[in-house]
Enzyme design. Structure first.
Site, PDB file in Angstrom:
ATOM      1  N   ASP A   8     -41.139 -24.869  56.646  1.00  0.00           N
ATOM      2  CA  ASP A   8     -40.829 -24.074  57.618  1.00  0.00           C
ATOM      3  C   ASP A   8     -41.306 -24.471  58.769  1.00  0.00           C
ATOM      4  O   ASP A   8     -41.527 -24.616  59.249  1.00  0.00           O
ATOM      5  CB  ASP A   8     -41.035 -22.817  56.437  1.00  0.00           C
ATOM      6  CG  ASP A   8     -43.260 -22.664  57.095  1.00  0.00           C
ATOM      7  OD1 ASP A   8     -43.302 -23.819  57.666  1.00  0.00           O
ATOM      8  OD2 ASP A   8     -43.971 -22.153  56.212  1.00  0.00           O
TER       9      ASP A   8
ATOM     10  N   LYS B 188     -39.393 -18.573  58.530  1.00  0.00           N
ATOM     11  CA  LYS B 188     -38.794 -17.105  58.265  1.00  0.00           C
ATOM     12  C   LYS B 188     -40.230 -16.961  59.661  1.00  0.00           C
ATOM     13  O   LYS B 188     -40.965 -16.986  59.977  1.00  0.00           O
ATOM     14  CB  LYS B 188     -39.162 -16.126  57.163  1.00  0.00           C
ATOM     15  CG  LYS B 188     -38.418 -16.115  56.219  1.00  0.00           C
ATOM     16  CD  LYS B 188     -39.231 -15.747  54.445  1.00  0.00           C
ATOM     17  CE  LYS B 188     -40.141 -16.551  54.319  1.00  0.00           C
ATOM     18  NZ  LYS B 188     -40.327 -16.148  52.931  1.00  0.00           N
TER      19      LYS B 188
END
Length: 554
Positions: free
Chosen positions: A33, A55
């Protein structure tokens, strides 16, 4: 067919655990991530595949369902590859070596399947293997690593991913990481617990959807706890969080602190009361990623030692592992560093020149990498018969580690080496340069002018390579800025210009010697800061001077 849910910690690679680093080194696929430090990906072995699924608010590369499906797909693909190579792998391991699959906690195809309670959240470990649960995937094929900032099971949705893996018959194991509420607090001087102020620590989410799902009973319980409350993902919604806490018993005068980018060199701390922090959040003065601490412990103003590079954002453009080693050393001085290994070494076979290297009157070695290559070619240091010349403390140390004490050391750049050779080389002697294919001509010309017979023997060259996590690196530069870019050679400056363009706006440029400085000025049109010595000390001094200029201009 293995998935490791691995925590990368909440800041620079120094937060990475030994177990996490070993998993990354053994991975075939890494799903990561945006909140990890991108340098961590450089630990991966050649051929590893990288999958960015990070995200950000209102910007998702993949939904959580998509991430779950990706992990299952990668694990099954790994299983297929493993089955195809199982015979040869068994041959390589030989009798008596354990099957790596037995290392993992959970395997739904075995006897543990009957222990799974489908209606509960209990994740059942694999039992009865007789092996340590901390065994790591060294040398194993088909390892998938899901790499998350912080800890995978603390607001990282690791539990959901583990459940989905189990439902699809995929073995998994978790490696914990330092979560931001703890690492960030420690670096900022906030004691999460304190004998006089807080005997408990509560971790809560301030994410709007999670808040609405929780209901008033949840926030009433949070408000009435006596210890410290650490709220993740609450900056954009903190007015709602503060209103509920106040409504259920936390007065607006309760001490509170916010730590942004906790654990990083750029971390910032804001202190106040619950009401004051709410007002600042409403005005947009608090940005993610932040953790908000509420409770008496937040009123303790402790000041951890900060190094001379505190908060500086630095890009180190050197090959790997030099960029990694340099970056981690500077992070001990409180900087944030990004390694940019745009070039990678490729060996060159010198052929018959190897014998000439061993028999030369003078053997000139210009880098630690050149030392390693020399040892590969010589095989036995006793075969090196002539006097050895090095450039820089790093090269000298590498030679000493190999059992060779150099006769001379140039303490500077290639111009310093040229001057040293001019003073010591005599006419008729043979001087062999064992070095990078692309090296400075100045020392060579100096030896020739002295009347020596000169042989330049390239033993390796530097070739372009892809840098994993570059997109995350650029995003962090855009969010946090860059104060300095350090180039380790002219070739790296040229490759940076080709691959990246100009250095980030406002960034000072540091050059590893005068030849590199000339190239930087020619390519980018800026006058760089030239290091006094081509080593960590010289780089640190240059960066401190840049930091002084930055602070004086604020």
């Amino acid at each position: 067919m293995t998935v490791w849910l691995v925590g990368a910690g909440c800041g620079p690679p120094g937060f990475l655990t030994a177990a996490a680093a070993e998993c990354i080194r053994g991975a075939d696929d890494i799903v990561y991530d945006r909140l990890i430090h991108p340098d961590i990906l450089q630990l991966a072995r050649p051929g590893c595949r990288f999958h960015l699924v990070g995200k950000r608010e209102s910007a998702h590369t993949l939904t959580q369902d998509g991430i779950n499906e990706l992990l299952v797909r990668l694990a099954r693909e790994a299983q297929t590859r493993r089955q195809k190579t199982a015979g040869s792998a068994r041959t390589r391991r030989g009798a008596g070596f354990p099957d790596p699959l037995n290392f993992f906690y959970f395997h739904p195809a075995g006897e543990n399947k009957k222990n799974i309670n489908k209606g509960s959240r209990e994740l059942v470990p694999l039992r009865g293997t007789g092996r340590s649960p901390v065994a790591l995937p060294i040398g194993e094929e088909g390892v998938v690593v899901r790499l998350k900032g912080g800890d995978p099971f603390v607001f990282g949705r690791g539990g959901e991913e583990a459940e989905f893996l189990e439902q699809n018959g995929i073995p998994w194991k978790a490696v914990p990481g330092v979560t931001s509420a703890l690492g960030g607090a420690a670096f900022a001087g906030i004691p999460a617990t304190h004998r006089e102020d807080a005997s408990s620590l509560t971790l809560a989410t301030g994410h709007r959807r999670d808040m609405n799902d929780a209901g008033d009973d949840y926030w009433k319980e949070i408000a009435q706890t006596r210890g410290t409350v650490a709220i993740y993902m609450g900056t954009s919604n903190f007015s709602d969080v503060a209103e509920r806490l106040s409504r259920f018993g936390r007065p607006p005068r309760t001490p509170a602190s916010v730590v942004t980018w906790g654990g990083w060199g750029r971390a910032a701390r804001i202190d106040g009361t619950l009401g004051e922090i709410e007002a600042r959040a409403t005005r947009g003065e608090i940005s993610p990623p932040s953790v908000i601490y509420i409770g008496a412990a937040a009123s303790r103003i402790l000041r951890p030692d900060r190094g001379p590079l505190a908060g500086m954002q630095i890009v180190i453009c050197r090959p790997y592992p030099e960029c990694w080693e340099t970056g981690r050393a500077l992070e001990k001085l409180s900087a944030d560093c990004y390694g940019l290994p745009l070039l990678s070494p490729e060996n060159i076979d010198p052929g018959h020149s190897t014998e000439e290297m061993m028999n030369a009157d003078w053997l000139v070695v210009t880098s630690p990498r050149g030392v390693a290559r020399l040892m590969e070619l010589a095989r036995d240091v006793r075969l090196v018969r002539g006097r050895v010349v090095s450039i820089g403390a790093g090269t000298t140390a590498a030679l000493a580690a190999a059992g060779i004490i150099p006769e001379l050391e140039a303490r500077g750049d290639s111009a310093s080496l040229a001057g040293l050779l001019a003073r010591h080389v005599r006419g008729g002697e043979t001087v062999v340069f064992a070095r990078n294919e692309r090296g400075s001509d100045a020392p060579v010309k100096s030896a020739e002018i002295a009347g020596a017979r000169v042989v330049v023997t390239p033993t390796y060259r530097m070739v372009p390579r892809e840098v994993p996590g570059l997109e995350v690196m650029k995003e962090q530069w855009e969010m946090c800025g860059v104060d300095a870019v350090a180039f380790g050679s002219s070739a790296l400056a040229e490759e940076y210009a080709r691959a990246m363009g100009a250095p980030p706006n406002g960034a000072a440029v540091v050059a590893w010697g005068r030849a590199c400085a000339a190239t930087v000025e020619k390519i980018f049109g800026v006058s760089p800061v030239v290091m006094n010595t081509p080593d960590l000390s010289g780089l640190t001094g240059a960066l401190i001077s840049i930091g002084d200029v930055i602070r004086s201009s604020r």
